[in-house]
Design a protein around this motif. Structure first.
Motif, PDB file in Angstrom:
ATOM      1  N   TYR A   1       5.107   6.987 -10.733  1.00 24.88           N
ATOM      2  CA  TYR A   1       5.926   7.830  -9.856  1.00 24.88           C
ATOM      3  C   TYR A   1       7.349   7.859 -10.410  1.00 24.88           C
ATOM      4  CZ  TYR A   1       2.150   7.013  -6.457  1.00 24.88           C
ATOM      5  OH  TYR A   1       0.936   6.927  -5.824  1.00 24.88           O
ATOM      6  N   ASP A   2       7.811   9.032 -10.786  1.00 24.86           N
ATOM      7  CA  ASP A   2       9.127   9.142 -11.411  1.00 24.86           C
ATOM      8  C   ASP A   2      10.252   8.709 -10.479  1.00 24.86           C
ATOM      9  OD1 ASP A   2       7.999  10.088 -13.731  1.00 24.86           O
ATOM     10  OD2 ASP A   2       8.282  12.199 -13.227  1.00 24.86           O
ATOM     11  N   GLU A   3      10.105   9.012  -9.173  1.00 25.47           N
ATOM     12  CA  GLU A   3      11.226   8.810  -8.254  1.00 25.47           C
ATOM     13  C   GLU A   3      11.280   7.416  -7.640  1.00 25.47           C
ATOM     14  OE1 GLU A   3       8.022   8.951  -5.422  1.00 25.47           O
ATOM     15  OE2 GLU A   3       8.389  10.024  -7.294  1.00 25.47           O
ATOM     16  N   ARG A   4      10.247   6.590  -7.848  1.00 27.57           N
ATOM     17  CA  ARG A   4      10.198   5.297  -7.161  1.00 27.57           C
ATOM     18  C   ARG A   4      11.324   4.353  -7.607  1.00 27.57           C
ATOM     19  NH1 ARG A   4       6.625   7.512  -4.215  1.00 27.57           N
ATOM     20  NH2 ARG A   4       4.623   6.556  -3.731  1.00 27.57           N
TER      21      ARG A   4
ATOM     22  N   LYS B   1      -3.754   7.976   7.189  1.00 26.58           N
ATOM     23  CA  LYS B   1      -3.357   6.869   8.060  1.00 26.58           C
ATOM     24  C   LYS B   1      -1.958   6.339   7.739  1.00 26.58           C
ATOM     25  CE  LYS B   1      -8.184   5.370   8.439  1.00 26.58           C
ATOM     26  NZ  LYS B   1      -9.153   4.283   8.125  1.00 26.58           N
ATOM     27  N   LEU B   2      -1.385   6.771   6.615  1.00 27.16           N
ATOM     28  CA  LEU B   2      -0.066   6.276   6.235  1.00 27.16           C
ATOM     29  C   LEU B   2       1.005   6.857   7.155  1.00 27.16           C
ATOM     30  CD1 LEU B   2      -0.213   6.552   2.327  1.00 27.16           C
ATOM     31  CD2 LEU B   2      -0.581   4.526   3.731  1.00 27.16           C
ATOM     32  N   PRO B   3       2.046   6.079   7.459  1.00 22.65           N
ATOM     33  CA  PRO B   3       3.142   6.615   8.276  1.00 22.65           C
ATOM     34  C   PRO B   3       3.900   7.696   7.515  1.00 22.65           C
ATOM     35  CG  PRO B   3       3.724   4.463   7.397  1.00 22.65           C
ATOM     36  CD  PRO B   3       2.277   4.677   7.062  1.00 22.65           C
ATOM     37  N   ASP B   4       4.591   8.542   8.254  1.00 18.34           N
ATOM     38  CA  ASP B   4       5.367   9.622   7.638  1.00 18.34           C
ATOM     39  C   ASP B   4       6.670   9.048   7.091  1.00 18.34           C
ATOM     40  OD1 ASP B   4       6.640  11.894   6.850  1.00 18.34           O
ATOM     41  OD2 ASP B   4       7.058  12.632   8.874  1.00 18.34           O
ATOM     42  N   LEU B   5       6.768   8.989   5.768  1.00 21.87           N
ATOM     43  CA  LEU B   5       7.983   8.484   5.125  1.00 21.87           C
ATOM     44  C   LEU B   5       8.623   9.540   4.235  1.00 21.87           C
ATOM     45  CD1 LEU B   5       6.826   4.886   4.117  1.00 21.87           C
ATOM     46  CD2 LEU B   5       8.203   5.559   6.081  1.00 21.87           C
TER      47      LEU B   5
ATOM     48  N   GLU C   1       0.829  -1.207   0.000  1.00 19.46           N
ATOM     49  CA  GLU C   1       0.000   0.000   0.000  1.00 19.46           C
ATOM     50  C   GLU C   1       0.865   1.259   0.000  1.00 19.46           C
ATOM     51  OE1 GLU C   1      -3.005   0.477  -0.528  1.00 19.46           O
ATOM     52  OE2 GLU C   1      -4.228  -1.196   0.157  1.00 19.46           O
ATOM     53  N   ILE C   2       1.945   1.244   0.764  1.00 19.75           N
ATOM     54  CA  ILE C   2       2.820   2.416   0.810  1.00 19.75           C
ATOM     55  C   ILE C   2       3.448   2.667  -0.557  1.00 19.75           C
ATOM     56  CG2 ILE C   2       5.049   3.209   1.708  1.00 19.75           C
ATOM     57  CD1 ILE C   2       4.149   1.968   4.422  1.00 19.75           C
ATOM     58  N   LEU C   3       3.980   1.626  -1.178  1.00 17.27           N
ATOM     59  CA  LEU C   3       4.602   1.801  -2.490  1.00 17.27           C
ATOM     60  C   LEU C   3       3.572   2.196  -3.545  1.00 17.27           C
ATOM     61  CD1 LEU C   3       7.093  -1.212  -2.496  1.00 17.27           C
ATOM     62  CD2 LEU C   3       7.674   1.217  -2.396  1.00 17.27           C
TER      63      LEU C   3
ATOM     64  N   PRO D   1       1.735   9.542  -1.424  1.00 14.15           N
ATOM     65  CA  PRO D   1       1.499  10.627  -2.389  1.00 14.15           C
ATOM     66  C   PRO D   1       2.707  11.492  -2.711  1.00 14.15           C
ATOM     67  CG  PRO D   1       0.654  11.252  -0.241  1.00 14.15           C
ATOM     68  CD  PRO D   1       1.139   9.836  -0.105  1.00 14.15           C
ATOM     69  N   THR D   2       3.764  11.412  -1.901  1.00 12.52           N
ATOM     70  CA  THR D   2       4.938  12.245  -2.158  1.00 12.52           C
ATOM     71  C   THR D   2       6.183  11.361  -2.211  1.00 12.52           C
ATOM     72  OG1 THR D   2       5.240  12.662   0.214  1.00 12.52           O
ATOM     73  CG2 THR D   2       3.903  14.246  -1.023  1.00 12.52           C
ATOM     74  N   ILE D   3       7.341  11.984  -2.370  1.00 10.36           N
ATOM     75  CA  ILE D   3       8.598  11.237  -2.460  1.00 10.36           C
ATOM     76  C   ILE D   3       8.866  10.510  -1.144  1.00 10.36           C
ATOM     77  CG2 ILE D   3      11.099  11.460  -2.719  1.00 10.36           C
ATOM     78  CD1 ILE D   3      10.583  13.821  -4.582  1.00 10.36           C
ATOM     79  N   ILE D   4       9.200   9.231  -1.243  1.00 10.77           N
ATOM     80  CA  ILE D   4       9.501   8.417  -0.059  1.00 10.77           C
ATOM     81  C   ILE D   4      10.983   8.530   0.269  1.00 10.77           C
ATOM     82  CG2 ILE D   4       9.569   6.064   0.862  1.00 10.77           C
ATOM     83  CD1 ILE D   4       7.180   5.399  -0.910  1.00 10.77           C
TER      84      ILE D   4
END
Length: 422
Positions: A237-240, A417-421, A196-198, A202-205
């Protein structure tokens, strides 16, 4: 110190390293516009495979669907196929098994399931001179206990979503068991939080935070299995892809192919109930609601038509037709029951009447090619025309827009609900 490290140390677990088994899913629906397939190939498949070529130490498991492979062969796209061949020769990749045209397995017959799995395996073997490993990756990770029973004896392992074995999954804890032994078949839960995180962050991890999450999420130092679409890494996602490169090069994370990880996994023999599930099971009581929602009239109509067509095919005397004609009818039907055609009718938020219409066209093409049962064909034509009419009326009346708003509200709550990454 990261939040995840603090949690681990508080629980008496010192972060060291973790084994991660990422399984990447390559797929395009059988009715996809060839221009889109070429675009995704250029933007995603080629760069990702070249990334593997440039990192020979990385070995990974992929699910390369027969539907996509067939499109690449028919379009003459040799770049992706040649890269895959070289990676196979290097033993950097392996394939898991899956059906040819991505049907939702709990909704199809055993015969259809076996036919499509066989066709996909044959195409991979013919193209790459290698067989998929005997582990099934069900499309959409959609399973039922009955479906798993039907697969026993065909596979040594079946990958499922973590939500099938627990309702308590979360974003910072991997599955309690990486393997559940079920009558000589290994049931392999995919870590829902990681996927789910990957898929959704919504932003750069931040790579360091993600690595800490991986390390500290393991409850018993067992390998973590996760399944994601490869399009996340460079197309959506370009940065993934940069994230993957950092993780793959970190000596705290050991990346293994599934076949190499399985001997290291301790399979529990504990009796664990397996419930119907898919990758979308968490936000609804209906595990297959994105594809077969009983409250979605268009999806209900689609499946009623699909079942009617299957009945007509089953009534047909195969001795009355050539093998070539039967192959054509079976292919039209199999392509018509791809999960994408009803997925794009879900309107949660995805809505694409053209793709759904292409699936309906495949089903009616199968009916029209049947050399008998003419008395049943008018009803098929009625169901076909009614469904086409109703989906376009839904579209032109703007019925999709309220669902977009509902989904936006759901997604905002989900993302919170997602953790801050970051």
């Amino acid at each position: 110190m990261s939040l995840f490290s603090a949690i681990a140390i508080k629980n008496g677990i010192m972060p060291t390293m973790i084994t991660w088994v990422p399984i990447l899913h390559f797929y395009q629906p059988p009715t996809q516009d060839p221009r889109i397939t070429r675009e995704v190939s250029t933007q995603n498949y080629v760069p990702f495979l070249e990334f593997l070529m440039n990192h020979p130490q990385i070995e990974i498991t992929i699910n390369f669907t027969g539907s996509l492979l067939e499109q690449l062969i028919e379009s003459g796209d040799k770049i992706v196929i040649d890269l895959l061949k070289e990676l196979i020769n290097r033993k950097q990749i392996e394939f898991v098994s899956s059906p040819m045209y991505h049907p939702l397995l709990p909704l199809v017959s055993i015969e259809t399931m076996r036919r499509q799995i066989g066709k996909s395996s044959q195409l991979i073997q013919h193209t790459f001179n290698v067989e998929p490993i005997p582990v099934l990756l069900p499309p959409e990770l959609a399973i039922t206990p009955e479906m798993i029973e039907h697969c026993k004896g065909l596979f040594t392992g079946i990958i499922i979503d973590e939500s099938s074995v627990t309702t308590d999954w979360n974003y910072v804890t991997a599955p309690k068991h990486s393997c559940i032994f079920n009558e000589n078949t290994k049931i392999l839960p995919s870590a829902r939080g990681i996927t789910e995180i990957l898929r959704s962050y919504p932003t750069i991890i931040d790579p360091e935070k993600f690595i800490s999450l991986l390390i500290n999420s393991s409850q018993n130092a067992q390998p973590i299995i996760s399944v994601n679409d490869v399009e996340l890494f460079g197309h959506h996602y370009d940065e993934r892809l940069n994230l993957l490169e950092t993780v793959f090069n970190d000596n705290r994370v050991s990346i293994l192919k599934l076949s190499d990880a399985l001997p290291t996994i301790n399979c529990t023999t504990e009796q664990i109930k397996i419930t119907p599930s898919s990758w979308s099971s968490s936000h609804t009581s209906e595990p297959f609601s994105l594809w077969a929602n009983p409250n979605n009239d268009l999806q209900v109509q689609y499946h009623e038509f699909e079942n009617y067509v299957r009945t007509l095919i089953e009534k047909t005397n195969l001795s009355e037709m050539s093998s070539q004609l039967y192959e054509y009818i079976a292919k039209q039907f199999d392509q018509g029951i791809s999960s994408c055609h009803t997925y794009w009718l879900s309107n949660w938020p995805w809505w694409h009447p053209e793709i759904a219409e292409k699936g309906v066209q495949k089903l009616i093409s199968a009916v029209r090619a049947i050399p008998s049962n003419d008395e049943d064909k008018p009803e098929a034509e009625r169901m076909f025309s009614t469904l086409i009419h109703d989906l376009w009326v839904y579209h032109w009346n703007g019925n999709q827009y309220p669902r977009y708003k509902e989904y936006d509200e759901y997604r905002n709550a989900f993302l919170s609900k997602l953790p801050d990454l970051s």
